[in-house]
Each structure stands twice: as C-alpha cells, then as structure tokens.
Enzyme design. Structure first.
Site, short mmCIF file in Angstrom:
data_model
loop_
_atom_site.label_atom_id
_atom_site.label_comp_id
_atom_site.label_asym_id
_atom_site.label_seq_id
_atom_site.Cartn_x
_atom_site.Cartn_y
_atom_site.Cartn_z
N TYR A 23 -2.03 -1.01 10.21
CA TYR A 23 -2.10 -1.25 8.76
C TYR A 23 -0.82 -0.73 8.09
O TYR A 23 -0.19 -1.43 7.30
CB TYR A 23 -3.35 -0.55 8.21
N SER A 61 0.85 -1.20 0.00
CA SER A 61 0.00 0.00 0.00
C SER A 61 0.88 1.24 0.00
O SER A 61 2.02 1.20 0.50
CB SER A 61 -0.88 0.01 1.25
P1 NAI Z 1 -11.46 -5.74 0.07
O1 NAI Z 1 -11.84 -5.65 1.49
O2 NAI Z 1 -12.50 -5.64 -0.96
O3 NAI Z 1 -10.63 -7.08 -0.19
C1 NAI Z 1 -9.85 -7.72 0.77
C2 NAI Z 1 -10.06 -9.22 0.62
O4 NAI Z 1 -9.24 -9.89 1.56
C3 NAI Z 1 -11.51 -9.62 0.91
O5 NAI Z 1 -11.99 -10.45 -0.13
C4 NAI Z 1 -11.42 -10.35 2.25
O6 NAI Z 1 -12.39 -11.38 2.38
C5 NAI Z 1 -10.00 -10.91 2.18
N1 NAI Z 1 -9.46 -11.22 3.49
C6 NAI Z 1 -9.45 -10.44 4.59
N2 NAI Z 1 -8.91 -11.09 5.63
C7 NAI Z 1 -8.55 -12.32 5.17
C8 NAI Z 1 -7.94 -13.45 5.76
N3 NAI Z 1 -7.61 -13.48 7.05
N4 NAI Z 1 -7.72 -14.53 4.99
C9 NAI Z 1 -8.07 -14.54 3.67
N5 NAI Z 1 -8.66 -13.49 3.06
C10 NAI Z 1 -8.90 -12.41 3.80
O7 NAI Z 1 -10.36 -4.62 -0.15
P2 NAI Z 1 -9.43 -4.27 -1.40
O8 NAI Z 1 -9.40 -2.80 -1.44
O9 NAI Z 1 -9.80 -5.03 -2.61
O10 NAI Z 1 -8.03 -4.76 -0.84
C11 NAI Z 1 -7.18 -5.69 -1.50
C12 NAI Z 1 -5.76 -5.43 -1.05
O11 NAI Z 1 -5.37 -4.13 -1.48
C13 NAI Z 1 -5.59 -5.43 0.47
O12 NAI Z 1 -4.37 -6.04 0.80
C14 NAI Z 1 -5.55 -3.95 0.81
O13 NAI Z 1 -4.88 -3.70 2.00
C15 NAI Z 1 -4.81 -3.41 -0.41
N6 NAI Z 1 -4.97 -1.99 -0.66
C16 NAI Z 1 -6.18 -1.45 -1.00
C17 NAI Z 1 -6.28 -0.08 -1.26
C18 NAI Z 1 -7.56 0.57 -1.67
O14 NAI Z 1 -7.57 1.79 -1.86
N7 NAI Z 1 -8.65 -0.13 -1.87
C19 NAI Z 1 -5.12 0.81 -1.15
C20 NAI Z 1 -3.91 0.12 -0.80
C21 NAI Z 1 -3.84 -1.22 -0.57
#
Ligand code: NAI
Length: 277
Positions: free
Chosen positions: A172, A159
C-alpha cells in the site's frame, strides 16, 4: 461559494456512502457538477470486512444526488484493474456527457496485511499495487482524451502512507508513493493541455477501511479498537480522526478555479500528523 456548475466530475470508488469517494461526489454535486459514480459494483473476491460499492448502492447514490441537487448522474461498474472495463466506462461517460472536467482517481484497497515485506504474499502485493497505482494510470489514460478539448483537473487520492512508511502495509505504502510521483509526472506532461494534476494525502479518516485497520491493529497488539483509536489520536495535533467530508472539501478546492495556480502538489490532510517543510 466555489462553483462547479455544469462541470462533469468522475469519481472512482464513489459507490459506498461511508467512503471518501462518495463524500467527494456529493460535494461536487452540491456545487453544481454532474457526477459519474464509478465503483466495483460487486463484492466478489473482495475483503468483506471493508466492503465495496455495490451496483444497488451506486444506483441509489446516483438517484439521490440527481434529485437532491438537480444534476445529471451516471453509475458505472468499474474495476480499475481491468483495462476492458476502464475503456467501457470511458465510452459510457463519453456517450452521456461528451467530456470530463474533473477526474478523481480515488479507488483504493490493501490486501495481504499485516505482513512484512519478507513474508508478504506476492499475489496480494501485486493486486494492491495494481488497484492503487496502475488503476490511476489506466483510468487517467482512458479519460484524458475526454478532457483534452477544455482542460480540467485530476485529483489522485494518495495517502500519508505514501510519504511516511507504515509498518506491515508495504504494498500500500509503495503504491501510494507511486501515485504521488505519477501525479507529478502527469502534472508536467499535461500542463500544455491545461489539465492540472494534484494528489491528496489523507492521514486518518474514519471510513470502513480505517475501521478495519484499527480492528486489525487491535487484534495484532492484543488491545481494543477504542484503545488503538485513542493512541492514534495522541499522535495527531488536532487530536481527532478526520471525516470524509473534510477530504472532499480539499477535492472541491483542487477541482475548482480557486486552485488555478496549483499543480503537481501532494497536499496533506491529516490534522497535522505530518508536517513537512
Ligand atoms: P473505502 O474502502 O471505503 O473506499 C474505497 C473504494 O474503492 C470502495 O468504494 C471500493 O469499492 C473501491 N474499490 C476498491 N477496489 C477497486 C477497484 N479495483 N476498482 C474500482 N473501485 C475499487 O475506503 P476510503 O477510506 O474511502 O478510501 C478512499 C481512498 O482514500 C483510497 O484510495 C484509500 O487508499 C485512500 N486513503 C484513505 C485513508 C483513510 O484513512 N480512510 C487514508 C489515506 C488514504
């Protein structure tokens, strides 16, 4: 066009259609890869405002990608904080595909926010780091043996927050900074096995996580979500929030031969919000 034909790609946190992981899995399948959709499968004990990849949605995604792109798919329940489940997942992938070529450690979450370090709940802090950082370690440890024979590419979703300290989201930020260093450590250690390891550092990408964060900020600052989003866009040279598909395009680049000389890097995708020398 970049080809990933017959590559085996495993994406964690790919079980929710609104998320970055799903966008990655879909693009990989569109480029000819067989994909493993790994996600929690349950909403128990999770932040209901963000949501998770449920078993039903994961199965639906796996079915849709298989029929649309004529690739093989597998949906697996996985909690990256549970070593036993990580091992089971690796076993299921080995049984179905025999190997992995592309691993995207994308699952991520934040708990206990907003809070300063001095008021942060210890359990929430530990849980956040366990998912975001130790999860990458656990899954990589289980999957590298499946990559060893032919080499491959590992892509960790870090991130912008791992490079620029955000306010009141310390666990985070620290976990994502850790992911960047872990990426570099693994890139050096795995180069002899022809495994390239890179991190993607998204800025503001419109997903459930981002929508929830805007909502929290609006509440905290006594303003509206729209106003928060407008103010955020003013800090982004390209003037808008990014899409999961744009992040997935970078993942395709890092997974493919187009990036054959790139390893140990943490690439920003943030509309220019962060510019580094
Ligand atoms: P999201 O919340 O839609 O996706 C995260 C996914 O990780 C979900 O499908 C959730 O079920 C899964 N997850 C959470 N804990 C888990 C665990 N213990 N075991 C297995 N799966 C698990 O959020 P998003 O935005 O799609 O995030 C994806 C990645 O991108 C994450 O690592 C997030 O930190 C990173 N990110 C997102 C940003 C944004 O602006 N949306 C910015 C920077 C990084």
């Amino acid at each position: 066009m970049t080809t990933l034909t017959d590559k085996i790609a495993l994406v964690t946190g790919a079980g929710k259609k609104t998320g970055i992981g799903y966008a990655m899995a879909r693009k990989f399948a569109g480029h000819g890869a067989h994909v493993v959709i790994a996600d929690l499968g349950t909403t128990d004990n999770f932040n209901a405002d963000v949501g998770t990849g449920t078993s039903e949605e994961m199965e639906m995604i796996a079915g849709e990608l298989a029929s649309e792109f004529k690739v093989r798919t597998l949906a697996v329940n996985l909690d990256v904080t549970d070593s036993g489940l990580v091992q089971e997942m690796a076993g299921a992938v080995k049984e179905k595909f025999g190997r992995v070529d592309i691993l995207c450690n994308n699952a991520g979450a934040t708990f206990g926010v907003p809070n300063g370090v001095h008021t942060y709940d210890e359990e929430a802090w530990t849980r956040t780091v366990d998912v975001n950082l130790h999860g990458v370690f656990r899954v990589s440890k289980a999957i590298v043996p499946l990559m060893q024979e032919k080499g491959g590419a590992i892509i960790n979703t870090a991130s912008r927050a791992g490079k620029v300290p955000p306010l009141f989201n310390g666990a985070y930020a620290v976990s994502k900074a850790g992911v960047i260093m872990l990426t570099k450590v693994m890139a050096r250690e795995l180069s002899g096995l022809k495994i390239r390891v890179n991190a993607i550092c998204p800025g503001q990408i419109m997903t459930d996580l981002e929508r929830w964060r805007f909502g929290l900020e609006a509440q905290f600052l006594n303003t509206t979500v729209e106003e928060q989003e407008r103010k955020m866009c003013e800090t982004i040279p390209l003037g808008r929030i990014g899409s999961p598909d744009e992040v997935a395009d970078m993942a395709v680049f890092l997974a493919s031969g187009a990036s054959s000389y790139v390893t140990g890097q943490a690439l920003n995708i943030c509309g220019g919000q962060l510019m580094e020398l």
